[in-house]
Design a protein around this motif. Structure first.
Motif, PDB file in Angstrom:
ATOM      1  N   ARG A 475       0.811  -1.213   0.000  1.00 17.24           N
ATOM      2  CA  ARG A 475       0.000   0.000   0.000  1.00 17.24           C
ATOM      3  C   ARG A 475       0.850   1.271   0.000  1.00 17.24           C
ATOM      4  NH1 ARG A 475      -2.417  -0.536   6.130  1.00 17.24           N
ATOM      5  NH2 ARG A 475      -0.429  -0.889   7.205  1.00 17.24           N
ATOM      6  N   TRP A 476       2.148   1.111   0.256  1.00 16.21           N
ATOM      7  CA  TRP A 476       3.031   2.273   0.252  1.00 16.21           C
ATOM      8  C   TRP A 476       3.585   2.574  -1.134  1.00 16.21           C
ATOM      9  CZ3 TRP A 476       2.982   5.411   4.193  1.00 16.21           C
ATOM     10  CH2 TRP A 476       2.648   4.921   5.451  1.00 16.21           C
ATOM     11  N   ARG A 477       3.382   1.681  -2.073  1.00 15.22           N
ATOM     12  CA  ARG A 477       3.957   1.904  -3.397  1.00 15.22           C
ATOM     13  C   ARG A 477       3.404   3.173  -4.034  1.00 15.22           C
ATOM     14  NH1 ARG A 477       3.638  -2.059  -8.772  1.00 15.22           N
ATOM     15  NH2 ARG A 477       4.475  -0.491 -10.228  1.00 15.22           N
ATOM     16  N   TRP A 478       2.100   3.363  -3.940  1.00 13.92           N
ATOM     17  CA  TRP A 478       1.493   4.551  -4.543  1.00 13.92           C
ATOM     18  C   TRP A 478       2.033   5.810  -3.866  1.00 13.92           C
ATOM     19  CZ3 TRP A 478      -0.973   5.453  -8.861  1.00 13.92           C
ATOM     20  CH2 TRP A 478      -1.617   4.387  -9.520  1.00 13.92           C
ATOM     21  N   VAL A 479       2.210   5.749  -2.563  1.00 14.61           N
ATOM     22  CA  VAL A 479       2.704   6.925  -1.846  1.00 14.61           C
ATOM     23  C   VAL A 479       4.112   7.286  -2.321  1.00 14.61           C
ATOM     24  CG1 VAL A 479       3.294   7.851   0.426  1.00 14.61           C
ATOM     25  CG2 VAL A 479       1.286   6.380   0.146  1.00 14.61           C
ATOM     26  N   VAL A 480       4.981   6.275  -2.411  1.00 12.68           N
ATOM     27  CA  VAL A 480       6.362   6.525  -2.832  1.00 12.68           C
ATOM     28  C   VAL A 480       6.403   7.031  -4.270  1.00 12.68           C
ATOM     29  CG1 VAL A 480       8.593   5.452  -3.260  1.00 12.68           C
ATOM     30  CG2 VAL A 480       7.293   4.850  -1.211  1.00 12.68           C
ATOM     31  N   GLU A 481       5.613   6.410  -5.144  1.00 13.18           N
ATOM     32  CA  GLU A 481       5.631   6.815  -6.548  1.00 13.18           C
ATOM     33  C   GLU A 481       5.119   8.245  -6.725  1.00 13.18           C
ATOM     34  OE1 GLU A 481       5.088   2.407  -8.583  1.00 13.18           O
ATOM     35  OE2 GLU A 481       3.396   3.790  -8.507  1.00 13.18           O
ATOM     36  N   VAL A 482       4.049   8.575  -6.043  1.00 19.30           N
ATOM     37  CA  VAL A 482       3.528   9.945  -6.131  1.00 19.30           C
ATOM     38  C   VAL A 482       4.546  10.939  -5.577  1.00 19.30           C
ATOM     39  CG1 VAL A 482       1.749  11.507  -5.264  1.00 19.30           C
ATOM     40  CG2 VAL A 482       1.105   9.249  -6.109  1.00 19.30           C
ATOM     41  N   ALA A 483       5.214  10.565  -4.498  1.00 19.24           N
ATOM     42  CA  ALA A 483       6.226  11.451  -3.930  1.00 19.24           C
ATOM     43  C   ALA A 483       7.378  11.671  -4.900  1.00 19.24           C
ATOM     44  CB  ALA A 483       6.739  10.878  -2.606  1.00 19.24           C
ATOM     45  N   VAL A 484       7.827  10.601  -5.570  1.00 20.02           N
ATOM     46  CA  VAL A 484       8.929  10.728  -6.539  1.00 20.02           C
ATOM     47  C   VAL A 484       8.534  11.638  -7.690  1.00 20.02           C
ATOM     48  CG1 VAL A 484      10.278   9.466  -8.246  1.00 20.02           C
ATOM     49  CG2 VAL A 484      10.030   8.554  -5.942  1.00 20.02           C
ATOM     50  N   VAL A 485       7.335  11.399  -8.265  1.00 19.68           N
ATOM     51  CA  VAL A 485       6.881  12.231  -9.383  1.00 19.68           C
ATOM     52  C   VAL A 485       6.720  13.684  -8.942  1.00 19.68           C
ATOM     53  CG1 VAL A 485       5.003  12.601 -11.035  1.00 19.68           C
ATOM     54  CG2 VAL A 485       5.788  10.277 -10.535  1.00 19.68           C
ATOM     55  N   ALA A 486       6.194  13.894  -7.735  1.00 16.00           N
ATOM     56  CA  ALA A 486       6.011  15.253  -7.235  1.00 16.00           C
ATOM     57  C   ALA A 486       7.355  15.950  -7.027  1.00 16.00           C
ATOM     58  CB  ALA A 486       5.218  15.221  -5.931  1.00 16.00           C
ATOM     59  N   LEU A 487       8.322  15.240  -6.455  1.00 16.90           N
ATOM     60  CA  LEU A 487       9.640  15.830  -6.257  1.00 16.90           C
ATOM     61  C   LEU A 487      10.297  16.178  -7.586  1.00 16.90           C
ATOM     62  CD1 LEU A 487      11.138  13.698  -3.335  1.00 16.90           C
ATOM     63  CD2 LEU A 487      10.500  16.111  -3.283  1.00 16.90           C
ATOM     64  N   ALA A 488      10.157  15.288  -8.564  1.00 20.86           N
ATOM     65  CA  ALA A 488      10.724  15.572  -9.885  1.00 20.86           C
ATOM     66  C   ALA A 488      10.081  16.808 -10.494  1.00 20.86           C
ATOM     67  CB  ALA A 488      10.547  14.363 -10.800  1.00 20.86           C
ATOM     68  N   GLY A 489       8.769  16.934 -10.350  1.00 19.60           N
ATOM     69  CA  GLY A 489       8.082  18.104 -10.887  1.00 19.60           C
ATOM     70  C   GLY A 489       8.502  19.390 -10.194  1.00 19.60           C
ATOM     71  N   VAL A 490       8.611  19.351  -8.867  1.00 11.62           N
ATOM     72  CA  VAL A 490       9.000  20.544  -8.121  1.00 11.62           C
ATOM     73  C   VAL A 490      10.440  20.942  -8.454  1.00 11.62           C
ATOM     74  CG1 VAL A 490       9.459  21.432  -5.806  1.00 11.62           C
ATOM     75  CG2 VAL A 490       7.363  20.146  -6.254  1.00 11.62           C
ATOM     76  N   ALA A 491      11.340  19.956  -8.539  1.00 10.82           N
ATOM     77  CA  ALA A 491      12.739  20.258  -8.867  1.00 10.82           C
ATOM     78  C   ALA A 491      12.859  20.878 -10.253  1.00 10.82           C
ATOM     79  CB  ALA A 491      13.582  18.990  -8.772  1.00 10.82           C
ATOM     80  N   THR A 492      12.107  20.319 -11.214  1.00 14.58           N
ATOM     81  CA  THR A 492      12.144  20.873 -12.567  1.00 14.58           C
ATOM     82  C   THR A 492      11.582  22.289 -12.597  1.00 14.58           C
ATOM     83  OG1 THR A 492      11.861  18.636 -13.454  1.00 14.58           O
ATOM     84  CG2 THR A 492      11.441  20.470 -14.948  1.00 14.58           C
ATOM     85  N   TRP A 493      10.494  22.505 -11.875  1.00 15.35           N
ATOM     86  CA  TRP A 493       9.883  23.838 -11.827  1.00 15.35           C
ATOM     87  C   TRP A 493      10.836  24.852 -11.195  1.00 15.35           C
ATOM     88  CZ3 TRP A 493       8.022  26.010  -7.001  1.00 15.35           C
ATOM     89  CH2 TRP A 493       7.445  27.273  -7.163  1.00 15.35           C
ATOM     90  N   ARG A 494      11.495  24.461 -10.114  1.00 20.50           N
ATOM     91  CA  ARG A 494      12.424  25.370  -9.455  1.00 20.50           C
ATOM     92  C   ARG A 494      13.623  25.681 -10.361  1.00 20.50           C
ATOM     93  NH1 ARG A 494      11.250  28.450  -5.378  1.00 20.50           N
ATOM     94  NH2 ARG A 494      13.415  28.350  -4.662  1.00 20.50           N
ATOM     95  N   LEU A 495      14.086  24.674 -11.093  1.00 23.26           N
ATOM     96  CA  LEU A 495      15.241  24.877 -11.960  1.00 23.26           C
ATOM     97  C   LEU A 495      14.883  25.764 -13.146  1.00 23.26           C
ATOM     98  CD1 LEU A 495      18.195  23.981 -11.955  1.00 23.26           C
ATOM     99  CD2 LEU A 495      17.555  22.106 -13.469  1.00 23.26           C
ATOM    100  N   LEU A 496      13.710  25.543 -13.739  1.00 23.94           N
ATOM    101  CA  LEU A 496      13.297  26.350 -14.889  1.00 23.94           C
ATOM    102  C   LEU A 496      13.005  27.783 -14.490  1.00 23.94           C
ATOM    103  CD1 LEU A 496      10.953  23.872 -16.802  1.00 23.94           C
ATOM    104  CD2 LEU A 496      13.272  24.570 -17.409  1.00 23.94           C
ATOM    105  N   GLY A 497      12.542  27.994 -13.274  1.00 21.51           N
ATOM    106  CA  GLY A 497      12.195  29.346 -12.843  1.00 21.51           C
ATOM    107  C   GLY A 497      13.302  30.086 -12.156  1.00 21.51           C
ATOM    108  N   ARG A 498      14.511  29.531 -12.157  1.00 19.91           N
ATOM    109  CA  ARG A 498      15.603  30.166 -11.423  1.00 19.91           C
ATOM    110  C   ARG A 498      15.967  31.519 -12.019  1.00 19.91           C
ATOM    111  NH1 ARG A 498      20.774  26.653 -10.440  1.00 19.91           N
ATOM    112  NH2 ARG A 498      19.546  26.005  -8.643  1.00 19.91           N
TER     113      ARG A 498
END
Length: 935
Positions: A475-498
């Motif tokens: 049941r933790w797989r969905w949590v981990v996967e969503v967290a990974v995708v969210a972190l990737a999105g936030v990191a990309t957004w922060r890098l593009l908006g620097r």
């Protein structure tokens, strides 16, 4: 009951661990070797980076001339007494002592590392009166200009060849020019006649200069009362100090196409002279601190600290001596210091930040794959010991005890391996060893222990199917996967908006955001791939179910129901492919950016700085074989009003000669004015420069330039190729400027275009021979050669190639380990199928089916990621320090290079799949079936 006939004593933990290790040591030893390799790379990479940055730092600082690099201070003073005895009233007094002692005091007060970088101060006094005379006609020079100077340390740096050292002679007013006398500050009215018994003032000149101008020892300099008492040669002609003393080590020449060559020389007075050869004289004083380029070492933080110290030194006042100490001075002797060292240090710091961040970006991929393979290897160790571990549990051992035993084994494997890897890196790459490198190696040493302990999750003999699908038992797989995708999105957004935020996070060293973003994107891509991959595979299985061929259907079914893959091989292929392509794209982007920067800076294949571009010089340059066009761009020398819809903005007007159009057109990679700019019809066109586009945006209505009238803004340039523009301005065609009643400004930066096939180095040498030492000739090819051979360029190339090779090796290792994990079940199945008539070729094809679809999908995902990540990085990672330009380089894709790299990656994956498919084809049927009967 005696122990001999009783129940045997259970083996202790140490004996149990030793028995399990000796039963199957190779996988454990392979895991230790992987840990040693990771420790070696993690230690060697930063040490190599420090070495590359240090050599690049030394090269950048060493490339500066001494006049640019040294901290030099200038000021003027009036010398009332040339002889110390005349002022102090006692012979033998050192008139330079107050300045020498003050300069050393200023140096000793500086903090580290600036104090160690600065050498002992050197001083020079140069009389402002220059002596012009006509040398002997046989010399070939139409005129000569003599500058008088005093160097208190002259005897230490030159060797007297002929004659004697000049004596300290201070006359009432020696003749230093035709019909004139020495400077007499404050004296007005008609000049007094020179006394007939005015003493001759002795000087020493360079031996080469004396020979060129036909001056012998004892000769009087024509039209003066200066006598050549001796000639000298520098003890070290290459000593950087001579760059501060003009025309002292080499005679200067200046070529005039109409009159010939003019000579420039320096005559040295007695070192005891305070700077006057008669009455009060105005003297230009200079003090400089030689900068030791080899002493400037360190990381980005240390370089930035040195930059701050130099800036602080330049901003402060440094009195060398008080008025009381000097005696004949009206105030304290305070030099105004300047240097180009800070610009070079800023450029080096930018390079170091870029290289550190690129190392982190490229190394993060192989490191992630290595950790994944280590986890996979630990699972393989536990899996191969499953029977013995299950028996240990059945005999009463608790899972915690088992976990402690196998964790201790991991420590025994990891600590020596990591230590050997660390020591090996220290031997391979000499250099300093900060404490954090040992901490990193210590963390690597814990990886086997943690991975093995985490792998002992279920050591029973119970086997479960691991079907691929959208649902998971965890049941933790969905949590981990969503967290990974969210972190990737936030990191990309922060890098593009620097850039929009002005958040230059790389200003302090390694850019962690830029390093983490590619790995997070790769993890997110793997998560999405594993989620979506079962859908087409299930559809393919349904399609193949009705076909007569067994191998495709059975292979697809096994890939879906009992997959040998999973996250680890997928991550290995995705990261391996991405790292290879990211390395290729970044290398081609930096190389292309360096070429663009070289062309933009030079403005033409050959550029000449210095002499004014007269009609005669233009004709001489055009006569050189291979020259196609000669032109220049110059500042008009006046500030004009740029009037936009009634609003006025002060700008400088830069005028481009018509020939520049041909020069720019024949020079690749140069962004010049648009073709309409050179048109002679209609409204004159202008191009805004630097910040002038803010006053004249594209939506502006009526635009005019004072002195030119109504104009049309045709575009904007941040830089004029080949010319340094320091503020807001407009670029105007020279013909239009003349037609408006203005005159063409004098051009001192000449751009030389070449004919097709001409060698720029040959043309540059011809231009140098033409102008002599009166001009500086630069070429694009020389700058590009310097970039190619620079330590940072070579280091980046080695980094990219090394990261690609390590990723490829780890990819193959991951695939092989994955296949080994399923070898037992696969061997039993293949033995049964072979007994039923399955051919050896079908056996290999069936094995390849287990990984080939997933790896092919991962290859595609990694390729897309490898092309997308550089685009993201270029919007957050400053690469101008590597290219040498002022603008961020554009993404550049080199199709041949990308095709070669992608082909090598595909070949690596095919090799891994082929090897893993070939091994099961050698199954021993009798042994496999007999093992089945034993069960």
């Amino acid at each position: 009951m005696s122990p001999r006939h009783g129940i045997p004593r259970a083996p202790g933990p140490a004996r149990l661990a030793r028995r399990q290790f000796t039963a199957d040591p190779w996988v454990s030893l392979g895991l230790a070797a992987l840990v040693g390799l990771v420790a070696l790379l993690l230690t060697a990479a930063p040490r190599g980076l420090v070495d590359v940055q240090g050599r690049q730092l030394e090269q950048e600082i060493g490339a500066l001339s001494a006049a640019q690099r040294d901290l030099r201070g200038d000021w003027q003073r009036t010398v009332l007494f040339g002889s110390p005895a005349d002022y102090y009233g006692a012979p033998g007094v050192d008139g330079w002592a107050p300045l020498v002692e003050g300069a050393e005091r200023v140096r000793s007060e500086q903090p580290e590392p600036l104090r160690d970088v600065l050498g002992p101060a050197q001083l020079l006094a140069r009389l402002q009166s220059e002596v012009q005379f006509t040398p002997d006609i046989e010399s070939g020079y139409y005129t000569a200009t003599l500058s008088l100077a005093v160097d208190p340390d002259l005897r230490e740096h030159v060797e007297l060849v002929e004659g004697d050292w000049p004596e300290l002679v201070v006359g009432p007013s020696p003749l230093v020019g035709v019909g004139g006398s020495a400077d007499r500050p404050g004296q007005e009215g008609p000049e007094e006649p020179e006394p007939e018994d005015a003493p001759e003032v002795p000087i020493v000149v360079l031996e080469e200069t004396a020979q060129e101008l036909r001056l012998e020892v004892g000769d009087t300099v024509p039209q003066t009362d200066l006598v050549v008492s001796g000639t000298y040669v520098p003890r070290d002609p290459d000593d950087p100090r001579w760059q501060h003393v003009d025309n002292a080590a080499v005679m200067g020449t200046l070529y005039d196409p109409n009159r010939g060559e003019a000579a420039f020389l320096t005559g040295f007075l007695s070192p005891e002279n305070r700077g006057s050869i008669g009455p009060a004289a105005t003297v230009s004083m200079r003090v400089w601190y030689p900068v030791d380029a080899s002493a400037i070492t360190g990381t980005t933080g240390q370089v930035e600290a040195l930059t701050a110290q130099v800036n602080g030194f330049l901003a402060a006042q440094h009195p060398l001596a008080t008025a009381e100490q000097m005696g004949d001075a009206r105030g304290a002797q305070i030099p105004l210091f300047t240097t180009d060292l800070t610009d070079a240090l800023d450029r080096v710091a930018s390079q170091q930040r870029a290289t550190s961040s690129m190392l982190a970006v490229v190394a993060a991929g192989p490191l992630g794959v290595a950790l994944a393979v280590a986890a996979l290897g630990a699972r393989l160790v536990v899996q191969r010991r499953r029977r013995s571990l299950a028996m240990t549990l059945a005999r009463g051992a608790s899972p915690a005890q088992l976990r402690r035993v196998i964790a201790a084994e991991g420590l025994l494997l990891g600590v020596p391996a990591a230590a050997l890897g660390h020591l090996g890196a220290m031997l391979l790459v000499p250099g300093p060893t900060p404490w954090w490198q040992w901490a990193v190696s210590g963390a690597v040493a814990l990886v086997p222990s943690l991975a093995l302990a985490a792998s002992v999750d279920d050591a029973s003999l119970l086997t479960r199917r691991q079907d691929l699908g959208g649902r998971s038992r965890s049941r933790w797989r969905w949590v981990v996967e969503v967290a990974v995708v969210a972190l990737a999105g936030v990191a990309t957004w922060r890098l593009l908006g620097r850039g929009a935020r002005g958040d230059d996070a790389a200003a302090t060293g390694i850019d962690l955001l830029a390093a983490a973003t590619p790995v997070l994107l790769a993890l997110a891509a793997c998560v999405l791939t594993l989620r979506l991959y079962p859908l087409p595979l299930a559809a393919l299985t349904r399609v193949l179910r009705g076909r007569p061929t067994l191998t495709p259907f059975l292979g697809a079914a096994r890939a879906l129901r009992d997959p040998a893959g999973g996250l680890v091989p997928t991550l290995a292929v995705v990261l391996g492919t991405a790292v290879a392509l990211i390395s290729a794209v970044l290398l081609s982007t930096v190389s292309q950016g360096a070429q663009v920067a070289a062309w933009q800076d030079n403005g033409a294949p050959v550029r000449l700085n210095g002499p004014v571009l007269t009609d005669e010089l233009r004709a001489s340059l055009e006569d050189i074989p291979g020259v196609g066009a000669v032109g220049g761009v110059a500042d008009s020398g006046a500030t004009q009003d740029l009037v936009v819809d009634g609003e006025r903005t002060a700008v400088r007007v830069w005028v481009a000669e018509p020939q520049v159009e041909q020069v720019y057109a024949a020079s690749p990679l140069i962004e010049g004015p648009p073709p309409a700019f050179w048109s002679e019809d209609g409204t004159p066109g202008v191009v805004t420069l630097r910040s002038a586009d803010e006053a004249a945006p594209g939506s502006a209505g009526e635009v005019a330039v004072s002195g030119l009238g109504q104009v049309e803004v045709l575009g904007h340039l941040d830089e004029v190729p080949g010319v340094l523009v320091t503020g807001a301005g407009v670029l105007v065609d020279g013909d239009r400027w003349v037609a408006a009643g203005e005159t063409l400004p004098r051009v001192s930066t000449t751009l030389i275009g070449l004919e097709e096939g001409a060698d720029p180095e040959v043309v540059a040498q011809a231009v140098t021979d033409l102008v002599g030492s009166g001009g500086v000739v630069t070429t694009v090819s020389t700058r590009l050669d310097t970039f190619t051979e620079a330590p940072v360029t070579v280091g980046l190339r080695q980094l990219f190639v090394g990261a690609t090779l390590v990723s490829a090796l780890l990819t193959v290792l991951a695939v092989v380990v994955v296949q080994l994990m399923g070898s037992v079940a696969r061997t039993r199945l293949l033995a049964t199928l072979r007994t039923l008539g399955l051919a050896p070729g079908q056996t290999r094809a069936l094995t390849a089916w287990e990984l080939a679809p997933l790896l092919a999908t991962s290859l595609v995902v990694g390729s897309v990621l490898g092309l997308a990540v550089p685009w993201v990085l270029l919007r957050g990672l400053d690469l101008t320090g590597l290219t040498g330009g002022t603008a961020q380089p554009a993404l550049h894709l080199d199709p041949p290079l990308l095709a070669a790299v992608l082909g090598a990656v595909v070949l690596t994956v095919l090799t891994a799949v082929t090897t893993s498919a070939w091994l099961p084809g050698r199954t021993n049927l009798a042994q496999a079936l007999r093992v089945g009967e034993d069960r």
